[in-house]
Design an enzyme around this catalytic site. Sequence first.
Site, PDB file in Angstrom:
ATOM      1  N   LYS A 266       0.847  -1.202   0.000  1.00  0.00           N
ATOM      2  CA  LYS A 266       0.000   0.000   0.000  1.00  0.00           C
ATOM      3  C   LYS A 266       0.877   1.245   0.000  1.00  0.00           C
ATOM      4  O   LYS A 266       1.681   1.448   0.907  1.00  0.00           O
ATOM      5  CB  LYS A 266      -0.919  -0.015   1.229  1.00  0.00           C
ATOM      6  CG  LYS A 266      -1.725   1.271   1.440  1.00  0.00           C
ATOM      7  CD  LYS A 266      -2.667   1.180   2.641  1.00  0.00           C
ATOM      8  CE  LYS A 266      -3.346   2.508   2.942  1.00  0.00           C
ATOM      9  NZ  LYS A 266      -4.222   2.468   4.126  1.00  0.00           N
ATOM     10  N   ASP A 271      -2.880  10.077   3.897  1.00  0.00           N
ATOM     11  CA  ASP A 271      -4.286   9.667   3.992  1.00  0.00           C
ATOM     12  C   ASP A 271      -5.071  10.651   4.862  1.00  0.00           C
ATOM     13  O   ASP A 271      -4.978  10.628   6.078  1.00  0.00           O
ATOM     14  CB  ASP A 271      -4.350   8.246   4.595  1.00  0.00           C
ATOM     15  CG  ASP A 271      -5.775   7.717   4.685  1.00  0.00           C
ATOM     16  OD1 ASP A 271      -6.684   8.344   4.101  1.00  0.00           O
ATOM     17  OD2 ASP A 271      -5.959   6.660   5.332  1.00  0.00           O
ATOM     18  N   LYS A 278     -10.620  12.217   8.495  1.00  0.00           N
ATOM     19  CA  LYS A 278     -10.089  11.834   9.803  1.00  0.00           C
ATOM     20  C   LYS A 278     -10.166  13.013  10.762  1.00  0.00           C
ATOM     21  O   LYS A 278     -10.046  14.162  10.334  1.00  0.00           O
ATOM     22  CB  LYS A 278      -8.619  11.398   9.660  1.00  0.00           C
ATOM     23  CG  LYS A 278      -8.433  10.064   8.968  1.00  0.00           C
ATOM     24  CD  LYS A 278      -6.969   9.677   8.919  1.00  0.00           C
ATOM     25  CE  LYS A 278      -6.765   8.359   8.186  1.00  0.00           C
ATOM     26  NZ  LYS A 278      -7.368   7.207   8.850  1.00  0.00           N
ATOM     27  N   ASP A 289       1.353   6.202   5.659  1.00  0.00           N
ATOM     28  CA  ASP A 289       0.396   5.265   5.061  1.00  0.00           C
ATOM     29  C   ASP A 289       0.931   4.584   3.796  1.00  0.00           C
ATOM     30  O   ASP A 289       0.196   3.875   3.107  1.00  0.00           O
ATOM     31  CB  ASP A 289      -0.928   5.992   4.773  1.00  0.00           C
ATOM     32  CG  ASP A 289      -2.132   5.073   4.928  1.00  0.00           C
ATOM     33  OD1 ASP A 289      -1.970   3.988   5.525  1.00  0.00           O
ATOM     34  OD2 ASP A 289      -3.224   5.438   4.443  1.00  0.00           O
ATOM     35  N   ASP A 348     -12.339   6.604   3.782  1.00  0.00           N
ATOM     36  CA  ASP A 348     -11.122   6.376   4.573  1.00  0.00           C
ATOM     37  C   ASP A 348     -10.664   4.917   4.492  1.00  0.00           C
ATOM     38  O   ASP A 348      -9.577   4.579   4.934  1.00  0.00           O
ATOM     39  CB  ASP A 348     -11.376   6.790   6.028  1.00  0.00           C
ATOM     40  CG  ASP A 348     -10.081   7.008   6.794  1.00  0.00           C
ATOM     41  OD1 ASP A 348      -9.010   7.017   6.163  1.00  0.00           O
ATOM     42  OD2 ASP A 348     -10.156   7.171   8.030  1.00  0.00           O
ATOM     43  N   GLU A 350      -9.536   3.488   2.003  1.00  0.00           N
ATOM     44  CA  GLU A 350      -9.003   3.676   0.644  1.00  0.00           C
ATOM     45  C   GLU A 350      -7.911   2.675   0.310  1.00  0.00           C
ATOM     46  O   GLU A 350      -7.695   2.357  -0.862  1.00  0.00           O
ATOM     47  CB  GLU A 350      -8.479   5.111   0.482  1.00  0.00           C
ATOM     48  CG  GLU A 350      -7.049   5.354   0.973  1.00  0.00           C
ATOM     49  CD  GLU A 350      -6.834   5.089   2.461  1.00  0.00           C
ATOM     50  OE1 GLU A 350      -7.823   5.139   3.218  1.00  0.00           O
ATOM     51  OE2 GLU A 350      -5.687   4.810   2.858  1.00  0.00           O
ATOM     52  N   ARG A 352      -7.631  -0.522   0.816  1.00  0.00           N
ATOM     53  CA  ARG A 352      -8.123  -1.765   0.195  1.00  0.00           C
ATOM     54  C   ARG A 352      -8.540  -1.532  -1.254  1.00  0.00           C
ATOM     55  O   ARG A 352      -8.449  -2.437  -2.075  1.00  0.00           O
ATOM     56  CB  ARG A 352      -9.261  -2.356   1.039  1.00  0.00           C
ATOM     57  CG  ARG A 352     -10.490  -1.516   1.164  1.00  0.00           C
ATOM     58  CD  ARG A 352     -11.347  -1.908   2.363  1.00  0.00           C
ATOM     59  NE  ARG A 352     -10.745  -1.465   3.628  1.00  0.00           N
ATOM     60  CZ  ARG A 352     -11.272  -1.694   4.819  1.00  0.00           C
ATOM     61  NH1 ARG A 352     -12.400  -2.371   4.936  1.00  0.00           N
ATOM     62  NH2 ARG A 352     -10.678  -1.254   5.902  1.00  0.00           N
TER      63      ARG A 352
HETATM   64  N1  BES Z   1      -4.445   4.398   6.903  1.00  0.00           N
HETATM   65  C1  BES Z   1      -5.549   4.022   7.712  1.00  0.00           C
HETATM   66  C2  BES Z   1      -5.205   2.996   8.779  1.00  0.00           C
HETATM   67  C3  BES Z   1      -4.257   3.429   9.859  1.00  0.00           C
HETATM   68  C4  BES Z   1      -4.740   3.835  11.081  1.00  0.00           C
HETATM   69  C5  BES Z   1      -2.895   3.350   9.675  1.00  0.00           C
HETATM   70  C6  BES Z   1      -3.864   4.209  12.081  1.00  0.00           C
HETATM   71  C7  BES Z   1      -2.015   3.721  10.662  1.00  0.00           C
HETATM   72  C8  BES Z   1      -2.500   4.141  11.869  1.00  0.00           C
HETATM   73  C9  BES Z   1      -6.651   3.419   6.836  1.00  0.00           C
HETATM   74  O1  BES Z   1      -6.725   3.884   5.548  1.00  0.00           O
HETATM   75  C10 BES Z   1      -7.950   3.731   7.507  1.00  0.00           C
HETATM   76  O2  BES Z   1      -8.244   4.864   7.664  1.00  0.00           O
HETATM   77  N2  BES Z   1      -8.667   2.695   7.897  1.00  0.00           N
HETATM   78  C11 BES Z   1      -9.895   2.847   8.529  1.00  0.00           C
HETATM   79  C12 BES Z   1     -10.815   1.803   7.949  1.00  0.00           C
HETATM   80  C13 BES Z   1     -12.257   1.989   8.322  1.00  0.00           C
HETATM   81  C14 BES Z   1     -12.769   3.263   7.749  1.00  0.00           C
HETATM   82  C15 BES Z   1     -13.036   0.808   7.807  1.00  0.00           C
HETATM   83  C16 BES Z   1      -9.720   2.616  10.019  1.00  0.00           C
HETATM   84  O3  BES Z   1      -8.939   1.735  10.401  1.00  0.00           O
HETATM   85  O4  BES Z   1     -10.334   3.319  10.807  1.00  0.00           O
HETATM   86 ZN    ZN Z   2      -4.931   4.565   4.718  1.00  0.00          ZN
HETATM   87 ZN    ZN Z   3      -7.870   5.635   5.327  1.00  0.00          ZN
END
Ligand code: BES
Ligand code: ZN
Ligand code: ZN
Length: 501
Positions: A266, A271, A278, A289, A348, A350, A352
Amino acid sequence: MFTVQSELNLTAEHECLIIGLFDQPQKFEGKLERIDKAFDGALTELVKNGDISAKPKAISKIHTFQKVGSKRFIFVGLGKEKEYTFDLLREALGAAFKQIQAAKMTEAAVYLDSLTAGSLDSIDAAHAVTESFALATYQFEGYKEKSNEPEKKIEHLFVYGSETDAEEIKASLTVGYAYGMGTNSARTLVNLPGNMLTATDMAEYAKELAGRYEFETEILEKEDMIKLGMGALLAVNQGSVEPPKMIVLKYQGKDEWEDVIGLVGKGITFDTGGYSIKPKDGIVGMKSDMGGAAAVLGAMEIIGELKPEQNVVAVIPSTDNMISGAALKPDDVITSMSGKTIEVLNTDAEGRLALADAVTYAKHHGANYLVDVATLTGGVIVALGTNTTGALTNNEALFEQILEASHEADEPVWQLPLFEKDKKRVRSSKIADLNNSPGREGHAIMGGAFVGEFAENTPWVHLDIAGTATTNQAYDLGPSGATGVMARTLALFVERFETLK
Ligand code: BES
Ligand code: ZN
Ligand code: ZN
């Protein structure tokens, strides 16, 4: 950088000599007798008084007052011989190198024979010396008027080892160094802020790496992605002024392009969360990210150095995740390269989406095995904390090989379940084949399950490094910030890879 000599020369002049010390059996006998004799038994006294400690990872610095060529002895505590491990040695040496660097020494000598015991031989010890040296002395330069990097660096290591052929020791030093330096490159990529590492910059970096190691390269531009129907990666990029890149590197170590390992990372350079934005505290740090991409590029550097007889295709989908009038919105439905449609419930989620097209594209390049690495979910941090990478798989035998590599690299991995009912949840959209966010319950599993839909029947392992890609605490083998996690595990996995029956 390294010099190997087969006999310990106590008259040779060095700024320091690193010596391993076991707690049991007793100290200055056998290999270390000569050293104690040079001090008329005074070292034994210092151990008795507790001025020199053999406790695991204890570092004791002793000035030699010209009794030998080295100005100082750095005793590295290795604990009980019976409990001795490679991981302990690597960390103990890391602690020593950190102190040596802080003391502004520019060279160091290592008495390799003092680090071997039981099944841990000079070859292992040599690997530990250079890997820990590279990892422990790493610093991100930064952008201050005065660089964060130390004024003085250790520029040369002298290694004294009599138990194995000097050429073999040297070869192992080179391997350990490659593992350390590849990891450091991954760390630097992750530490770079989003404005200093765009998708374009990452593609440039990958091209430079490919030039160094003669990898075949392909960089897909936005127009290429449109032609190929990469609607998922394009959707993530939609709100950005920075063009997206799909970065492909190929390393062919076999005569035929078969049994190809696909490494997918990834590469979201920042992000924001998009319209599912966020919160202001959660957005800070999202330059990391692209930790999955960094791990893959770090592994490719190690692979380029060591040239294993394997075939590898690295695929990195790269963009930032931004907001604008053109950006992807919740409720949008998009079509991935695989043809599967996706209802976007959360912009968010994104990573996947980007990985979906990258996994499909890796298969187009002939990947027969897939490992994806991603800072994918906050959920994995809730589930496993910040020390352990979460894993999912559709193939236990492939996962076993990843697990073995992770043990060797000392990068803990723990498998999460992926049952049919979990898969059903990512297929639960009423208007599209998949939905990208089936709710917060078990959402580390949902993230991986979504990517698995694109791996289909190809043996696949998913590694969620959201908790492990960075750390806010310095440790024996590195500073706070990016860890470079999974670069070494992936490279070891590739080196040791055996095709599945
Ligand atoms: N990049 C984030 C995940 C992340 C969180 C990485 C904290 C490093 C530290 C990812 O893109 C994300 O935002 N995931 C969401 C998914 C949810 C919206 C289903 C998450 O984990 O909250
Ligand atoms: Zn992310
Ligand atoms: Zn995200």
